[in-house]
Design a protein around this motif. Sequence first.
Motif, PDB file in Angstrom:
ATOM      1  N   GLU A  90      43.360  53.546  33.950  1.00  0.00           N
ATOM      2  CA  GLU A  90      44.595  52.902  34.433  1.00  0.00           C
ATOM      3  C   GLU A  90      44.328  52.058  35.674  1.00  0.00           C
ATOM      4  O   GLU A  90      44.814  50.928  35.795  1.00  0.00           O
ATOM      5  CB  GLU A  90      45.651  53.958  34.738  1.00  0.00           C
ATOM      6  N   LEU A  91      43.551  52.579  36.585  1.00  0.00           N
ATOM      7  CA  LEU A  91      43.200  51.839  37.801  1.00  0.00           C
ATOM      8  C   LEU A  91      42.385  50.596  37.448  1.00  0.00           C
ATOM      9  O   LEU A  91      42.638  49.512  37.966  1.00  0.00           O
ATOM     10  CB  LEU A  91      42.423  52.725  38.770  1.00  0.00           C
ATOM     11  N   ARG A  92      41.419  50.751  36.576  1.00  0.00           N
ATOM     12  CA  ARG A  92      40.596  49.603  36.166  1.00  0.00           C
ATOM     13  C   ARG A  92      41.459  48.508  35.569  1.00  0.00           C
ATOM     14  O   ARG A  92      41.276  47.326  35.863  1.00  0.00           O
ATOM     15  CB  ARG A  92      39.546  50.059  35.162  1.00  0.00           C
ATOM     16  N   GLN A  93      42.420  48.882  34.731  1.00  0.00           N
ATOM     17  CA  GLN A  93      43.298  47.891  34.104  1.00  0.00           C
ATOM     18  C   GLN A  93      44.156  47.172  35.142  1.00  0.00           C
ATOM     19  O   GLN A  93      44.346  45.955  35.067  1.00  0.00           O
ATOM     20  CB  GLN A  93      44.179  48.557  33.036  1.00  0.00           C
ATOM     21  N   ARG A  94      44.660  47.915  36.126  1.00  0.00           N
ATOM     22  CA  ARG A  94      45.467  47.290  37.185  1.00  0.00           C
ATOM     23  C   ARG A  94      44.640  46.326  38.008  1.00  0.00           C
ATOM     24  O   ARG A  94      45.092  45.235  38.367  1.00  0.00           O
ATOM     25  CB  ARG A  94      46.084  48.363  38.094  1.00  0.00           C
ATOM     26  N   VAL A  95      43.400  46.699  38.316  1.00  0.00           N
ATOM     27  CA  VAL A  95      42.518  45.824  39.100  1.00  0.00           C
ATOM     28  C   VAL A  95      42.200  44.563  38.304  1.00  0.00           C
ATOM     29  O   VAL A  95      42.258  43.451  38.841  1.00  0.00           O
ATOM     30  CB  VAL A  95      41.222  46.567  39.516  1.00  0.00           C
ATOM     31  N   LEU A  96      41.871  44.726  37.032  1.00  0.00           N
ATOM     32  CA  LEU A  96      41.579  43.552  36.194  1.00  0.00           C
ATOM     33  C   LEU A  96      42.785  42.627  36.094  1.00  0.00           C
ATOM     34  O   LEU A  96      42.639  41.396  36.151  1.00  0.00           O
ATOM     35  CB  LEU A  96      41.126  43.994  34.801  1.00  0.00           C
ATOM     36  N   LEU A  97      43.980  43.197  35.940  1.00  0.00           N
ATOM     37  CA  LEU A  97      45.199  42.395  35.885  1.00  0.00           C
ATOM     38  C   LEU A  97      45.381  41.617  37.188  1.00  0.00           C
ATOM     39  O   LEU A  97      45.689  40.426  37.174  1.00  0.00           O
ATOM     40  CB  LEU A  97      46.422  43.275  35.608  1.00  0.00           C
ATOM     41  N   ARG A  98      45.174  42.272  38.292  1.00  0.00           N
ATOM     42  CA  ARG A  98      45.327  41.620  39.596  1.00  0.00           C
ATOM     43  C   ARG A  98      44.308  40.487  39.763  1.00  0.00           C
ATOM     44  O   ARG A  98      44.631  39.418  40.280  1.00  0.00           O
ATOM     45  CB  ARG A  98      45.172  42.657  40.719  1.00  0.00           C
ATOM     46  N   ILE A  99      43.087  40.720  39.318  1.00  0.00           N
ATOM     47  CA  ILE A  99      42.057  39.679  39.398  1.00  0.00           C
ATOM     48  C   ILE A  99      42.480  38.467  38.571  1.00  0.00           C
ATOM     49  O   ILE A  99      42.361  37.322  39.024  1.00  0.00           O
ATOM     50  CB  ILE A  99      40.686  40.223  38.927  1.00  0.00           C
ATOM     51  N   ARG A 100      42.987  38.705  37.384  1.00  0.00           N
ATOM     52  CA  ARG A 100      43.448  37.597  36.532  1.00  0.00           C
ATOM     53  C   ARG A 100      44.588  36.830  37.198  1.00  0.00           C
ATOM     54  O   ARG A 100      44.636  35.604  37.141  1.00  0.00           O
ATOM     55  CB  ARG A 100      43.877  38.119  35.160  1.00  0.00           C
ATOM     56  N   GLU A 101      45.511  37.552  37.817  1.00  0.00           N
ATOM     57  CA  GLU A 101      46.627  36.894  38.507  1.00  0.00           C
ATOM     58  C   GLU A 101      46.116  35.987  39.618  1.00  0.00           C
ATOM     59  O   GLU A 101      46.588  34.860  39.794  1.00  0.00           O
ATOM     60  CB  GLU A 101      47.592  37.938  39.090  1.00  0.00           C
ATOM     61  N   VAL A 102      45.165  36.456  40.356  1.00  0.00           N
ATOM     62  CA  VAL A 102      44.595  35.664  41.453  1.00  0.00           C
ATOM     63  C   VAL A 102      43.855  34.450  40.895  1.00  0.00           C
ATOM     64  O   VAL A 102      43.983  33.343  41.427  1.00  0.00           O
ATOM     65  CB  VAL A 102      43.663  36.531  42.348  1.00  0.00           C
ATOM     66  N   VAL A 120      44.517  32.835  38.156  1.00  0.00           N
ATOM     67  CA  VAL A 120      45.519  31.879  37.703  1.00  0.00           C
ATOM     68  C   VAL A 120      46.081  31.121  38.905  1.00  0.00           C
ATOM     69  O   VAL A 120      46.227  29.892  38.859  1.00  0.00           O
ATOM     70  CB  VAL A 120      46.655  32.584  36.909  1.00  0.00           C
ATOM     71  N   ARG A 121      46.396  31.818  39.982  1.00  0.00           N
ATOM     72  CA  ARG A 121      46.912  31.158  41.173  1.00  0.00           C
ATOM     73  C   ARG A 121      45.926  30.150  41.731  1.00  0.00           C
ATOM     74  O   ARG A 121      46.292  29.065  42.167  1.00  0.00           O
ATOM     75  CB  ARG A 121      47.255  32.192  42.251  1.00  0.00           C
ATOM     76  N   ILE A 122      44.649  30.505  41.708  1.00  0.00           N
ATOM     77  CA  ILE A 122      43.618  29.600  42.229  1.00  0.00           C
ATOM     78  C   ILE A 122      43.539  28.349  41.363  1.00  0.00           C
ATOM     79  O   ILE A 122      43.483  27.231  41.877  1.00  0.00           O
ATOM     80  CB  ILE A 122      42.248  30.306  42.294  1.00  0.00           C
ATOM     81  N   ARG A 123      43.580  28.514  40.049  1.00  0.00           N
ATOM     82  CA  ARG A 123      43.526  27.365  39.142  1.00  0.00           C
ATOM     83  C   ARG A 123      44.748  26.469  39.302  1.00  0.00           C
ATOM     84  O   ARG A 123      44.643  25.265  39.161  1.00  0.00           O
ATOM     85  CB  ARG A 123      43.436  27.848  37.692  1.00  0.00           C
ATOM     86  N   GLU A 124      45.896  27.066  39.588  1.00  0.00           N
ATOM     87  CA  GLU A 124      47.134  26.295  39.720  1.00  0.00           C
ATOM     88  C   GLU A 124      47.234  25.589  41.062  1.00  0.00           C
ATOM     89  O   GLU A 124      48.060  24.698  41.215  1.00  0.00           O
ATOM     90  CB  GLU A 124      48.358  27.206  39.503  1.00  0.00           C
TER      91      GLU A 124
END
Length: 94
Positions: free
Chosen positions: A75-87, A89-93
């Motif tokens: 569960e923790l790994r999935q939350r960290v991966l999700l957060r990394i993806r969000e960041v 996306v923000r960087i690309r935008e």
Amino acid sequence: MTTHEHDHAGATAPSDCADYLDQIVYFIDNELDEADCAAVQLHLDSCNPCLAKYDLQRTVKQIVARSCSEPAPDELRQRVLLRIREVQVRIRES
């Protein structure tokens, strides 16, 4: 690293101790060249306060290494991966 000098009483100047204390983590990880490693070892052999700080750093590093040997819960790994993806996306935008 600067060359260290001892006063006539054999004590090391506090500024020299700071130089050696900066090197302790690298010394523990065997990341210093042979000359710097020898200099740090010589200093630790003659400076009890720095030796105590070295022992503390080494102990903390060993405890952290033992504590980090278990894999993170899924569960923790999935939350960290999700957060990394969000960041990402923000960087690309930006």
